[in-house]
Design an enzyme around this catalytic site. Structure first.
Site, PDB file in Angstrom:
ATOM      1  N   ASP A   1       0.848  -1.199   0.000  1.00  0.00           N
ATOM      2  CA  ASP A   1       0.000   0.000   0.000  1.00  0.00           C
ATOM      3  C   ASP A   1       0.880   1.244   0.000  1.00  0.00           C
ATOM      4  OD1 ASP A   1       0.876  -0.456   2.699  1.00  0.00           O
ATOM      5  OD2 ASP A   1      -0.741   0.811   3.458  1.00  0.00           O
TER       6      ASP A   1
ATOM      7  N   GLU B   1       0.133  -0.929   5.955  1.00  0.00           N
ATOM      8  CA  GLU B   1       1.216  -0.355   6.752  1.00  0.00           C
ATOM      9  C   GLU B   1       0.998   1.132   6.940  1.00  0.00           C
ATOM     10  OE1 GLU B   1       4.949   1.276   8.144  1.00  0.00           O
ATOM     11  OE2 GLU B   1       3.878   1.873   6.349  1.00  0.00           O
TER      12      GLU B   1
HETATM   13  N1  BES Z   1       8.684   3.167   5.380  1.00  0.00           N
HETATM   14  C1  BES Z   1       8.118   4.086   6.307  1.00  0.00           C
HETATM   15  C2  BES Z   1       8.943   4.245   7.556  1.00  0.00           C
HETATM   16  C3  BES Z   1      10.230   4.949   7.275  1.00  0.00           C
HETATM   17  C4  BES Z   1      10.226   6.285   6.909  1.00  0.00           C
HETATM   18  C5  BES Z   1      11.424   4.275   7.346  1.00  0.00           C
HETATM   19  C6  BES Z   1      11.394   6.920   6.598  1.00  0.00           C
HETATM   20  C7  BES Z   1      12.587   4.911   7.024  1.00  0.00           C
HETATM   21  C8  BES Z   1      12.571   6.238   6.636  1.00  0.00           C
HETATM   22  C9  BES Z   1       6.728   3.608   6.669  1.00  0.00           C
HETATM   23  O1  BES Z   1       5.982   3.235   5.525  1.00  0.00           O
HETATM   24  C10 BES Z   1       5.964   4.748   7.302  1.00  0.00           C
HETATM   25  O2  BES Z   1       5.690   5.690   6.617  1.00  0.00           O
HETATM   26  N2  BES Z   1       5.626   4.653   8.578  1.00  0.00           N
HETATM   27  C11 BES Z   1       4.790   5.641   9.194  1.00  0.00           C
HETATM   28  C12 BES Z   1       4.081   5.064  10.362  1.00  0.00           C
HETATM   29  C13 BES Z   1       2.810   4.361  10.013  1.00  0.00           C
HETATM   30  C14 BES Z   1       2.161   3.868  11.282  1.00  0.00           C
HETATM   31  C15 BES Z   1       1.870   5.231   9.228  1.00  0.00           C
HETATM   32  C16 BES Z   1       5.607   6.786   9.715  1.00  0.00           C
HETATM   33  O3  BES Z   1       6.785   6.627  10.059  1.00  0.00           O
HETATM   34  O4  BES Z   1       5.046   7.888   9.805  1.00  0.00           O
HETATM   35 MN    MN Z   2       7.093   2.054   4.287  1.00  0.00          MN
HETATM   36 MN    MN Z   3       5.294   5.154   4.572  1.00  0.00          MN
END
Ligand code: BES
Ligand code: MN
Ligand code: MN
Length: 454
Positions: free
Chosen positions: A88, A153
């Site tokens: 997603d 995710e």
């Molecule tokens: N892949 C990201 C996390 C990430 C961001 C890892 C930047 C390394 C560098 C992940 O898809 C993401 O966006 N996570 C969200 C949290 C989620 C609960 C919506 C975030 O970090 O805001």
């Molecule tokens: Mn991600």
């Molecule tokens: Mn993300």
């Protein structure tokens, strides 16, 4: 005999065309109008795995499906690797800020632009393709492989933990590998040793029943916008620390060795500032930028809503105001406890003349891994071989909430090797993935399987 490397060298064009098909599917998990697109992306992943020789299953959830792929012919003696990724993506709005449309992938100046190019469809694809190449050229894999690809995710993985618990035995593995992060800098590969957690809430303030004339009522009736602004201002002190009582209670301070290691990284602070466009950087007193990003918890206002914001002036006294506020957390902070502390704090400081309500959005626990063991060593050597440089050990300010659950439920170490680059506009307009990292990424994974052979 064709080696995996030969195959990879041959397929540059078709590789991109195939990834473009995946990226063209607008699998925006947050939007109900994209429900069938999200499902199409799941089917795309599942089909790819099946064509590779995996047995696959679409596991239905109350939300979007989880794709489970399995190849276990390495036998019960061989280790099992679990690959996790998400198919997603974040909403692409505001569309007018994209140079080319988000779901029409395009390569410009060595960058592959598309929503999901780095986060995470592009990186999930690296794994799918590496598996396909290995299966095609050697007819099998050196280890058993389980693939878990989820479609939620970006909305907090509400159904993944129940899935892990329900299928704990089936998902048993020796290591989890995830490519959903970034390298430290161009040419500098990295392995992640920490991720921050997340507690995300909405704060609603209600004063009068409805908006009022700001002259006829202002001065005597509470202004929801002003009250909310004061509440938000109470969340930090002058040193940039979070001012909620108890907020730092469970924060584990990093020892001087770990801080020195961060300090030793070739970080270009001015380049980082420049990339953001902000005139200056700021944060918690006593910590440097990378520490503020990786090992310190934060509180950020993510959105604000109140009063009149249209053209011209409207003299109105807002009855309601809302802020979206999130906390990035570090070990051993607990998201539920943090939102409880926020509630008590707001209760203590909010004036009795308004109603304040806190609504929970999603939560995720922070993670700090122990970067060692045979899989970590194999990943380190694989990265060093394909990038010609030893990977650095880094942290990450973002969150992948399921990582700590993987470690806890499956009892296996998690390896995070990302192939994105800093500044690649994750969640923002013009998200991109370095075009050359398609081959580099796949090559690294081929080396990794080579390392695990025997
Ligand atoms: N892949 C990201 C996390 C990430 C961001 C890892 C930047 C390394 C560098 C992940 O898809 C993401 O966006 N996570 C969200 C949290 C989620 C609960 C919506 C975030 O970090 O805001
Ligand atoms: Mn991600
Ligand atoms: Mn993300």
């Amino acid at each position: 005999m064709t080696t995996p490397a030969d195959t990879l060298a041959r397929i540059g064009g078709p590789l991109r065309e195939e990834l473009f098909h995946f990226l063209r599917i607008p699998s925006v998990s947050a939007r109900s109008e994209h429900r069938s697109d999200v499902r199409r992306a799941a089917a795309w992943v599942s089909d790819h795995l099946r064509n590779t020789g995996f047995s696959t299953q679409m596991v239905e959830t109350p939300g979007h499906p989880i794709v489970l792929g399995e190849w276990r012919e390495a036998g019960p003696e061989a280790p099992t690797l679990l690959i996790y990724g998400h198919y997603d993506v974040q909403p692409a709005e505001p569309l007018e800020l994209w140079t080319s449309p988000p779901f029409e992938p395009e390569i410009r100046d060595g960058r592959l632009y598309a929503r999901g190019a780095t986060d995470d469809k592009g990186q999930l694809y690296l794994h799918l393709k590496a598996l396909e190449i290995l299966m095609g050229s050697r007819g099998g894999l050196p280890v058993n492989v389980v693939v878990v690809a989820e479609g939620e995710e970006e909305v907090g993985s509400p159904n993944l933990l129940p899935f892990l618990r329900d299928h704990q035995d089936r998902l048993a593995c020796d290591a989890v590998i995830i490519s959903d992060s970034q390298m430290f800098a161009p040419g500098v590969p990295s392995l992640l040793s920490s991720l921050r957690g997340l507690a995300y809430v909405e704060i609603h303030v209600q004063g009068a029943r409805s908006d009022l004339h700001s002259g006829a009522y202002g001065g005597a009736v509470p202004n929801a916008a002003t009250v909310l602004a004061r509440l938000l201002a109470s969340l930090h002190d002058a040193d940039g620390r979070v001012a909620i009582p108890g907020f730092y209670d469970r924060v584990v301070e990093w020892d001087s060795e770990a801080r020195a290691a961060i300090d030793g990284l070739p970080f270009d602070e001015e380049g980082f500032r420049h990339e953001t466009g902000a005139p200056g950087l700021q944060g918690e007193a006593g910590y440097r930028t990378l520490e503020r990003l990786w090992i310190r918890p934060t509180c950020e206002v993510n959105g604000l809503l109140s009063g009149y914001t249209g053209e011209g002036a409207k003299t109105v006294l807002p009855a309601r105001a809302m802020a979206k506020v999130s906390f990035r957390l570090v070990p051993d902070q607990d998201p539920d406890r943090i939102s409880a502390l926020l509630r008590s704090h707001l209760q203590a400081v909010a004036p009795p003349e308004v109603k304040v309500e806190v609504r929970e959005l999603h939560h995720g626990r922070p993670w700090r891994g122990s970067p060692q063991g045979p899989f970590f060593e194999a990943a380190r050597r694989a990265l060093a071989r394909s990038f010609g440089q030893e990977p650095v050990l880094t942290g990450e300010g973002g969150s992948i909430p399921i990582v700590s659950d993987f470690e806890e439920v499956l009892g296996a170490p998690v390896l995070l090797l990302g192939f994105g680059l800093p500044g690649s506009n994750l969640h923002a307009p013009d998200e991109w993935f370095p075009d050359a990292h398609l081959e580099k990424g796949i090559e690294t994974l081929l080396h990794l399987y080579g390392e695990l052979d025997g």
